[in-house]
Design an enzyme around this catalytic site. Sequence first.
Site, PDB file in Angstrom:
ATOM      1  N   LYS A  65       0.806  -1.230   0.000  1.00  0.00           N
ATOM      2  CA  LYS A  65       0.000   0.000   0.000  1.00  0.00           C
ATOM      3  C   LYS A  65       0.837   1.276   0.000  1.00  0.00           C
ATOM      4  CE  LYS A  65      -4.189  -1.704   2.262  1.00  0.00           C
ATOM      5  NZ  LYS A  65      -5.177  -1.480   3.318  1.00  0.00           N
ATOM      6  N   ASP A 102      -9.990   2.876   1.962  1.00  0.00           N
ATOM      7  CA  ASP A 102     -10.175   2.442   3.353  1.00  0.00           C
ATOM      8  C   ASP A 102     -10.801   3.585   4.167  1.00  0.00           C
ATOM      9  OD1 ASP A 102      -9.159  -0.130   3.087  1.00  0.00           O
ATOM     10  OD2 ASP A 102      -7.105   0.493   3.513  1.00  0.00           O
TER      11      ASP A 102
HETATM   12  P1  NAP Z   1      -0.389  -2.522  10.506  1.00  0.00           P
HETATM   13  O1  NAP Z   1      -0.063  -1.358   9.636  1.00  0.00           O
HETATM   14  O2  NAP Z   1       0.561  -3.656  10.610  1.00  0.00           O
HETATM   15  O3  NAP Z   1      -0.646  -1.928  11.996  1.00  0.00           O
HETATM   16  C1  NAP Z   1      -0.884  -2.812  13.072  1.00  0.00           C
HETATM   17  C2  NAP Z   1      -1.345  -2.003  14.285  1.00  0.00           C
HETATM   18  O4  NAP Z   1      -1.730  -2.936  15.299  1.00  0.00           O
HETATM   19  C3  NAP Z   1      -0.256  -1.117  14.888  1.00  0.00           C
HETATM   20  O5  NAP Z   1      -0.870   0.046  15.396  1.00  0.00           O
HETATM   21  C4  NAP Z   1       0.310  -2.008  16.015  1.00  0.00           C
HETATM   22  O6  NAP Z   1       0.886  -1.280  17.062  1.00  0.00           O
HETATM   23  C5  NAP Z   1      -0.980  -2.645  16.498  1.00  0.00           C
HETATM   24  N1  NAP Z   1      -0.758  -3.886  17.219  1.00  0.00           N
HETATM   25  C6  NAP Z   1      -0.314  -5.073  16.717  1.00  0.00           C
HETATM   26  N2  NAP Z   1      -0.257  -6.006  17.698  1.00  0.00           N
HETATM   27  C7  NAP Z   1      -0.644  -5.386  18.848  1.00  0.00           C
HETATM   28  C8  NAP Z   1      -0.791  -5.816  20.197  1.00  0.00           C
HETATM   29  N3  NAP Z   1      -0.528  -7.096  20.563  1.00  0.00           N
HETATM   30  N4  NAP Z   1      -1.228  -4.926  21.118  1.00  0.00           N
HETATM   31  C9  NAP Z   1      -1.526  -3.642  20.740  1.00  0.00           C
HETATM   32  N5  NAP Z   1      -1.392  -3.173  19.479  1.00  0.00           N
HETATM   33  C10 NAP Z   1      -0.975  -4.040  18.550  1.00  0.00           C
HETATM   34  O7  NAP Z   1      -1.779  -3.178  10.096  1.00  0.00           O
HETATM   35  P2  NAP Z   1      -3.042  -2.462   9.380  1.00  0.00           P
HETATM   36  O8  NAP Z   1      -2.924  -2.627   7.921  1.00  0.00           O
HETATM   37  O9  NAP Z   1      -3.198  -1.099   9.958  1.00  0.00           O
HETATM   38  O10 NAP Z   1      -4.239  -3.414   9.859  1.00  0.00           O
HETATM   39  C11 NAP Z   1      -4.693  -3.405  11.198  1.00  0.00           C
HETATM   40  C12 NAP Z   1      -5.956  -4.251  11.303  1.00  0.00           C
HETATM   41  O11 NAP Z   1      -6.996  -3.645  10.527  1.00  0.00           O
HETATM   42  C13 NAP Z   1      -5.800  -5.678  10.747  1.00  0.00           C
HETATM   43  O12 NAP Z   1      -6.513  -6.565  11.569  1.00  0.00           O
HETATM   44  C14 NAP Z   1      -6.444  -5.595   9.380  1.00  0.00           C
HETATM   45  O13 NAP Z   1      -6.979  -6.841   8.966  1.00  0.00           O
HETATM   46  C15 NAP Z   1      -7.552  -4.600   9.652  1.00  0.00           C
HETATM   47  N6  NAP Z   1      -8.011  -3.912   8.434  1.00  0.00           N
HETATM   48  C16 NAP Z   1      -9.308  -4.037   8.121  1.00  0.00           C
HETATM   49  C17 NAP Z   1      -9.796  -3.387   7.014  1.00  0.00           C
HETATM   50  C18 NAP Z   1     -11.243  -3.545   6.693  1.00  0.00           C
HETATM   51  O14 NAP Z   1     -11.618  -3.185   5.579  1.00  0.00           O
HETATM   52  N7  NAP Z   1     -12.063  -4.035   7.607  1.00  0.00           N
HETATM   53  C19 NAP Z   1      -8.951  -2.604   6.214  1.00  0.00           C
HETATM   54  C20 NAP Z   1      -7.607  -2.481   6.574  1.00  0.00           C
HETATM   55  C21 NAP Z   1      -7.148  -3.162   7.702  1.00  0.00           C
HETATM   56  P3  NAP Z   1       2.457  -0.905  17.027  1.00  0.00           P
HETATM   57  O15 NAP Z   1       2.570   0.330  16.175  1.00  0.00           O
HETATM   58  O16 NAP Z   1       2.806  -0.665  18.452  1.00  0.00           O
HETATM   59  O17 NAP Z   1       3.179  -2.090  16.432  1.00  0.00           O
END
Ligand code: NAP
Length: 269
Positions: A65, A102
């Site tokens: 992305k 998104d």
């Molecule tokens: P990402 O860029 O990898 O970010 C992950 C986030 O989760 C970071 O803020 C990270 O914190 C936090 N995190 C991970 N493990 C954690 C834990 N054990 N405790 C607290 N915080 C934790 O991922 P992303 O692309 O933003 O996606 C995040 C979620 O949104 C995923 O589950 C994804 O499937 C979902 N999503 C859904 C949609 C939808 O259309 N529904 C669209 C996009 C994403 P740190 O910065 O401290 O590592």
Amino acid sequence: MDVYGLIGNPVGHSLSPPMHEAGYAALDIDARYVTFEPAPDDAALAVEGAAALGVAGLNVTIPFKQDVLEAVAADPLAERIGAVNTVVFPGGDGRPRGYNTDAAGVTRAFEHHDVTLAGADAVVVGAGGAGRAAAVALADAGATVHVANRTADRAVTLAADVPEATGGGLATLDERVPAADVLVNATSVGMEEDATPVPAELLHAELAVLDAVYAPTETHLLRDADAAGATTIEGAWMLLFQGVEAFERWTGEDAPVAAMNAALRERLG
Ligand code: NAP
């Protein structure tokens, strides 16, 4: 026949093909939606290749992305979020255009549940890609945003890019959530394990809670929110509306939301 697709790595379990193909079928559009899995460093090459092959549109997911930004003319919203999840190929020599749907996924999910964002106090948990999209989208819709993240520095950095937003560590949830109208979980917590990033005792009946995690559909956070009397919005709605927004950009038609939702729900179970 038009070909649309998704680039990601991995993309094996994507729900986008059945969701988009249900949309084409409902509108009698002669198109297919396929998945591609380029090597992690090949985002720009993949976009160039898709343009050369006459692909009509691409969705983009992890880990591409951010890298796709170099290969497209990004619209201002995608530029501010720093991520592209939808590419439109204008044809001819035109440079591919990049969008972030998104953000619309977040706002349209709330709108669909009659939640007013203008003037709302919003808390976004998470400062990764989904957190950035949610924070910018909510601020643009008129909410005042606080970002809380495990790594506090990332929340502070994100908040600096969003008008009037604040940021801090997860401990700031204690003060912010009881006073909030809107809460978005944009962390991956709740996906792999039955856990929540927000202590249940902070949730309340005046809150609308969107969990970006869509599998499982009913997360630990949403169960807690429901028990607290809050409005609950499954991540499937965000997934649906980011797809709906991409579909509309590609085809110029109003998306058949009900048909796309039915296909998505059938796969999510
Ligand atoms: P990402 O860029 O990898 O970010 C992950 C986030 O989760 C970071 O803020 C990270 O914190 C936090 N995190 C991970 N493990 C954690 C834990 N054990 N405790 C607290 N915080 C934790 O991922 P992303 O692309 O933003 O996606 C995040 C979620 O949104 C995923 O589950 C994804 O499937 C979902 N999503 C859904 C949609 C939808 O259309 N529904 C669209 C996009 C994403 P740190 O910065 O401290 O590592």
